[in-house]
Design a protein around this motif. Structure first.
Motif, PDB file in Angstrom:
ATOM      1  N   SER A   1      -2.445 -12.288   4.298  1.00 46.32           N
ATOM      2  CA  SER A   1      -1.110 -11.700   4.140  1.00 46.32           C
ATOM      3  C   SER A   1      -0.929 -10.974   2.812  1.00 46.32           C
ATOM      4  O   SER A   1       0.159 -10.490   2.519  1.00 46.32           O
ATOM      5  CB  SER A   1      -0.053 -12.796   4.259  1.00 46.32           C
ATOM      6  OG  SER A   1      -0.192 -13.732   3.201  1.00 46.32           O
ATOM      7  N   VAL A   2      -1.984 -10.868   2.002  1.00 50.12           N
ATOM      8  CA  VAL A   2      -1.837 -10.280   0.683  1.00 50.12           C
ATOM      9  C   VAL A   2      -1.611  -8.774   0.787  1.00 50.12           C
ATOM     10  O   VAL A   2      -2.150  -8.105   1.665  1.00 50.12           O
ATOM     11  CB  VAL A   2      -3.062 -10.584  -0.204  1.00 50.12           C
ATOM     12  CG1 VAL A   2      -4.285  -9.842   0.284  1.00 50.12           C
ATOM     13  CG2 VAL A   2      -2.782 -10.244  -1.660  1.00 50.12           C
ATOM     14  N   GLU A   3      -0.777  -8.260  -0.103  1.00 45.02           N
ATOM     15  CA  GLU A   3      -0.572  -6.817  -0.246  1.00 45.02           C
ATOM     16  C   GLU A   3      -0.880  -6.433  -1.685  1.00 45.02           C
ATOM     17  O   GLU A   3      -0.527  -7.166  -2.612  1.00 45.02           O
ATOM     18  CB  GLU A   3       0.878  -6.432   0.087  1.00 45.02           C
ATOM     19  CG  GLU A   3       1.245  -6.598   1.550  1.00 45.02           C
ATOM     20  CD  GLU A   3       2.666  -6.143   1.832  1.00 45.02           C
ATOM     21  OE1 GLU A   3       3.506  -6.205   0.907  1.00 45.02           O
ATOM     22  OE2 GLU A   3       2.951  -5.740   2.970  1.00 45.02           O
ATOM     23  N   VAL A   4      -1.535  -5.268  -1.863  1.00 42.01           N
ATOM     24  CA  VAL A   4      -1.916  -4.863  -3.220  1.00 42.01           C
ATOM     25  C   VAL A   4      -1.187  -3.587  -3.601  1.00 42.01           C
ATOM     26  O   VAL A   4      -0.996  -2.686  -2.771  1.00 42.01           O
ATOM     27  CB  VAL A   4      -3.442  -4.676  -3.346  1.00 42.01           C
ATOM     28  CG1 VAL A   4      -4.166  -5.978  -3.039  1.00 42.01           C
ATOM     29  CG2 VAL A   4      -3.950  -3.584  -2.437  1.00 42.01           C
ATOM     30  N   TYR A   5      -0.760  -3.526  -4.859  1.00 41.94           N
ATOM     31  CA  TYR A   5       0.035  -2.397  -5.354  1.00 41.94           C
ATOM     32  C   TYR A   5      -0.554  -1.783  -6.617  1.00 41.94           C
ATOM     33  O   TYR A   5       0.062  -0.901  -7.192  1.00 41.94           O
ATOM     34  CB  TYR A   5       1.472  -2.854  -5.626  1.00 41.94           C
ATOM     35  CG  TYR A   5       2.220  -3.193  -4.366  1.00 41.94           C
ATOM     36  CD1 TYR A   5       2.978  -2.237  -3.711  1.00 41.94           C
ATOM     37  CD2 TYR A   5       2.153  -4.457  -3.817  1.00 41.94           C
ATOM     38  CE1 TYR A   5       3.666  -2.536  -2.551  1.00 41.94           C
ATOM     39  CE2 TYR A   5       2.837  -4.779  -2.652  1.00 41.94           C
ATOM     40  CZ  TYR A   5       3.590  -3.815  -2.025  1.00 41.94           C
ATOM     41  OH  TYR A   5       4.258  -4.104  -0.867  1.00 41.94           O
TER      42      TYR A   5
END
Length: 976
Positions: free
Chosen positions: A326-330
């Motif tokens: 579920s990780v999101e990277v920005y």
């Protein structure tokens, strides 16, 4: 088998508590009203007050008994009857309420002992079997000797997470997070993936995080312990922070715990509902408006753990795939770290998914940059150019917002516009559901902006484009249907596409219109093919039919654009005009003159020889090619009239106006001229009257003529009503014996009632009617309502941006799967907000109410169904005008009844049911004939069958001396 049972002191306390709960069922009035079918019954019971009463009666041992009662489950087979089951349900709730309100040391010790036992003996404990993958985490393997397993692991962890962090609590919390108990589960079948005990508990993320915070505050959570906890509890130990460029798109898993437990399972042997709610779904955490700030130590631990995990791939990739799913990277640094792993492992587009499995699943999340920094190009481009071509091609489909920069790093800047259009087509659904031309109600899916796509293809280097598409082939950007669309756009693959059409494949319907135009007849042929498909898919169920109709509409829009028309409706009018102009209307075959004429609203073949009209053509003539062509044209003309009847009725219902420039092409078609000249129109939003198609003049009730100068509208009964001319136009229609193609002058008109003005946002006009599911589903589908789910029965008015909704009770998931259900309310929405009924356009309101009335009148289950007031009023008006217009004697209409004075007796016919009574009250049974055709005049073609039945009985009884049926005569003689 391991089993944890109470010691003698605990058993004594539990026996006393059971006796108290048994008597409480009689002593407390609120408990005596127990209803097993009332799901919210326990919500109204103050269990803590009853538990306090128990403690007052047993001040020494009472609190311990409540803690014991919470942690020691009762074997379900030991419960002798329904009363025993109710008593156990009460006992558990009293215990839970007490230990939640009074978290003392004894209850903590008991909860920890219970939890430790369940985790250490997860495969051996007969009281608490581990959740199975097949049933999901809320169901358990059960056999007759197993307990009703409360409290379960999630319930105990939930209680533990809300206890004060005493030294005893800290010691147990360390053991729980360290995971020394976390053994591998035995696989259900050979080759199954290896899972551990903790993997079964996916609904305890918030609780584990609270426990980790408690240990951190106590100074007992260092990085090694954090790593052990993260390896045990996975996602629950990830403390992401915006500053680190990490976030999570994970839903709040707690919200699904109760849903999973309540889900119906016909193989579940659990007791019916006497038992307990899934306590794991309950959180004692008070609601907060925003999450508390994450301590910097945990943020740093998380970042360090993520960096170590990426550096250590592919080791432990299976566990990490779940931890990071579920990780999101920005921030671009995570993309670059993931790309470094791709480079290190020698990944390529061909082996990324198939060869690296869980490792690829982890890297997908970190490659997918959610947001491109404002000025990233130079710095990011420089970093990307340091990677090999294979690594960049592998990352391209997963790079999210950075995919544009990846294209530049590959030297493929010429593909920027193509990639944008490619993804716009593949990811088009406005509903947000599905990709790659999915089966959907969205009519925009697959519709191509030809200018932008032409420009993108012109800019793209052919070699780059070929390599680009090849690199995407193994990835989730392959989009095979979108590839077919691109081929069709360039004229490739027509035979294969037409083969898919024969199987009614919905993506093919959307794509078919994109094929390049190959000749003057190609557009018309494809137009007729799509119209034929629209008709053929009616044999399918409601959802597939609705999706197919949307696909056909998208195909027509693409065909219109390919052929240079501004819209699908303009394409339709042009094609219908061509069909009419090219039609063969007459032929002479072996001395027989055959002419195709429109008689009323029906196209017929007029066959004549030597001035003598024949009913049918001789066999030799029927085989002649010219006759066959005339029969084909007759069929096409019938379909054209039917299509334009629907189109014109829809225009009337919506109040749409036609500019004269749009109207003139329509009037070239004889069928359209015929239809329009039988309808009351409104010229320039003013004059109401009959249209003269040749001169574009409108003649009103007084015989005055006005030339239409700007627009024309098909008048709705509401327009006639507001002009004060509704009754006059009804008389005009009947007097001149006009047959309108659909109900116009005698159309039911629905106005807001006082009750609806009071409710404001919804109408109860048809509430309470029981309907047949299959009939209702079919009728709604024909009336262009969306019926994909009973929670979403709606009609979209694109002209007004309004959704009308029908709400039903007692339904299953699909209407067609529900035998009977109950009509509830009708409401309207704009921009997802309920719209006051007074703000709904009157025409839309009337038409939606007409659909509802039609629904309950056709699909009702009750024998005593009562026809609506609006329908009865229109029938009374129609009968009144017919009686007067035809000069009928001995007939009068009063209220809801038609009174007839016959020679044998006097009769009355109910306008709603068509039931007949011989005055003063004897019932007369006359069964209507099965034929749908009528032998008498009606002012509209779409016959109201019940009205036709009323009129046929009226004409029969007016001439009752000529009745010969012995059964009818016997009833009249007996009744008179």
């Amino acid at each position: 088998m391991q089993s944890r049972r109470p010691v003698p002191d605990q058993a004594t306390r539990l026996a006393a508590l059971r006796a108290f709960c048994d008597s409480a069922l009689d002593d407390y009035p609120e408990l005596s009203q127990y209803d097993q079918f009332e799901p919210d019954f326990w919500d109204g019971i103050d269990c803590l007050r009853i538990a306090d009463d128990w403690v007052r009666q047993h001040p020494q041992e009472g609190p311990k008994a409540l803690a014991d009662g919470f942690v020691f489950p009762t074997v379900w087979d030991d419960l002798e009857d329904r009363r025993d089951q109710q008593r156990y349900g009460l006992q558990h709730r009293l215990c839970d309420a007490w230990i939640t309100a009074h978290p003392d040391a004894y209850s903590l010790a008991q909860i920890c002992a219970r939890l430790q036992h369940m985790l250490q003996f997860a495969f051996e404990d007969s009281d608490y079997p581990l959740p199975t993958d097949e049933d999901g985490p809320a169901y358990y393997r059960r056999s007759p000797d197993q307990a009703w397993a409360f409290p379960d692991v999630p319930a105990c962890i939930n209680r533990l997470s809300n206890y004060p962090p005493t030294p005893a609590w800290q010691t147990f919390a360390e053991w729980l997070l360290d995971g020394s108990w976390n053994r591998e589960q035995p696989p259900s079948t050979p080759g199954d993936e290896q899972r551990k005990i903790a993997d079964a508990y996916i609904y305890v993320h918030k609780e584990i995080q609270r426990i980790a915070l408690g240990l951190l505050e106590a100074g007992r959570l260092d990085y090694p312990r954090f790593v052990r906890a993260a390896n045990t509890w996975g996602r629950a130990m990830m403390f992401y922070c915006d500053d680190t460029g990490l976030d999570s798109d994970d839903v709040d898993l707690d919200r699904y715990a109760e849903e999973a437990f309540d889900e119906d399972d016909s193989n579940d042997e659990a007791p019916e509902d006497e038992g307990l709610d899934d306590e794991s779904s309950q959180s004692d955490e008070p609601p907060t408006e925003e999450a508390a700030a994450v301590p910097p130590e945990l943020v740093n631990f998380t970042v360090r753990y993520v960096e170590d995990a990426l550096a250590g791939l592919p080791a432990n990739a299976e566990k990490l795939a779940d931890t990071f799913r579920s990780v999101e990277v920005y921030q671009t640094r995570w993309l670059l770290q993931a790309l470094a792993v791709v480079e290190r492992l020698g990944m390529t587009p061909d082996n990324f998914l198939d060869g690296f499995g869980y490792t690829a699943a982890v890297l997908e999340r970190f490659l997918s940059l959610q947001q491109l920094p404002r000025n990233p190009s130079a710095e990011l481009l420089a970093a990307l150019t340091g990677f090999s071509r294979n690594s960049l091609l592998t990352a391209l489909p997963y790079a999210g917002q950075a995919s544009r920069v990846v294209l530049d790093a590959l030297g493929w800047s010429d593909l920027q516009a193509f990639q944008r259009e490619y993804l716009n087509i593949a990811l088009a659904p406005q509903s947000g559901w599905g990709t790659d031309l999915p089966n959907t109600l969205d009519e925009t899916v697959g519709v191509v902006d030809r200018y932008l796509l032409d420009k993108a293809l012109a800019e793209a280097d052919p070699d780059h484009l070929r390599e680009y598409l090849a690199a995407l082939e193994p990835s989730h950007w392959a989009f095979p249907e979108t590839r077919v669309l691109l081929d069709a756009y360039q004229g490739i693959g027509r035979p294969a596409l037409e083969k898919k059409l024969s199987r009614h494949a919905q993506p093919a319907m959307r794509i078919y219109g994109l094929l390049p135009v190959t000749g003057p007849d190609d557009v018309r042929q494809r137009y007729l093919t799509l119209k034929k498909l629209h008709k053929e898919v009616r044999k399918y169920g409601a959802q597939r039919q609705a999706n197919s109709h949307a696909a056909v509409q998208a195909g027509l829009e693409n065909l219109a654009r390919a052929a240079g028309y501004p819209s699908a409706i303009r394409l339709e009018w042009a094609m219908e005009s061509q069909i009419a102009e090219s039609a063969l209307t007459a032929a002479t075959i072996d001395g027989y003159d055959i002419t195709l004429i429109i008689d009323g609203l029906s196209p017929t073949l007029h066959i004549c020889k030597a001035a003598k009209t024949l009913k049918t053509a001789p066999p030799a003539v029927r085989k002649n090619p010219d006759f066959i062509a005339l029969k084909t044209q007759q069929t096409q003309l019938k379909e054209q009239i039917a299509r334009f009847c629907r189109t014109l009725e829809a225009m009337m219902s919506s109040g749409e106006t036609l500019a004269l420039d749009d109207l003139k092409p329509l009037l070239k078609m004889p069928a359209v001229r015929l239809l329009l000249e039988q309808l009351i129109v409104q010229a320039d939003d003013a004059a109401l009257g009959w249209l003269d198609a040749a001169t574009l003049t409108v003649t009103d009730l007084e015989g005055r003529q006005q030339v239409a100068e700007r627009t024309l509208r098909i008048a709705h009964p509401f327009h006639l009503f507001t002009a004060g001319q509704l009754s006059a136009w009804q008389k005009e229609v009947v007097t001149h014996r006009r047959v309108q193609p659909f109900k116009q002058a005698f159309r039911e008109l629905y106005l807001l009632t006082p009750a609806e003005r009071d409710t404001g946002l919804w109408s109860n006009r048809f509430a309470g009617h029981r309907l047949k599911g299959k009939v209702a589903a079919r009728l709604l589908q024909v009336r262009n309502w969306s019926t994909s789910s009973v929670e979403d029965i709606y009609y979209e008015s694109k002209e007004h941006g309004i959704y009308a909704t029908f709400n039903f009770l007692d339904t299953g998931h699909y209407l067609s799967e529900t035998e009977h259900f109950t009509f509830d309310t009708i409401a309207f929405y704009r921009d997802q907000k309920a719209l006051p009924l007074e703000q709904v356009p009157p025409l839309l309101f009337s038409e939606i109410m007409r659909d509802a009335d039609l629904l309950v009148s056709v699909a009702h289950t009750a024998d005593d169904y009562s026809t609506s007031q609006e329908t009865l009023q229109r029938r009374a008006e129609l009968v009144g005008e017919l009686v007067q217009g035809l000069g009928l004697q001995n007939v009068k209409c009063e209220g809801h009844f038609l009174h007839i004075t016959g020679q044998r007796a006097n009769y009355r016919i109910h306008l709603g049911s068509a039931a007949i009574h011989i005055e003063p009250g004897n019932y007369l049974c006359i069964v209507p004939a099965g034929s749908s055709s009528t032998e008498f005049y009606l002012p509209f073609a779409d016959t109201d069958r019940k009205m036709a039945e009323v009129l046929s009985k009226m004409f029969l009884l007016l001439d009752d001396m000529n009745i010969t049926d012995s059964l009818i005569l016997e009833q009249i003689q007996r009744g008179g």
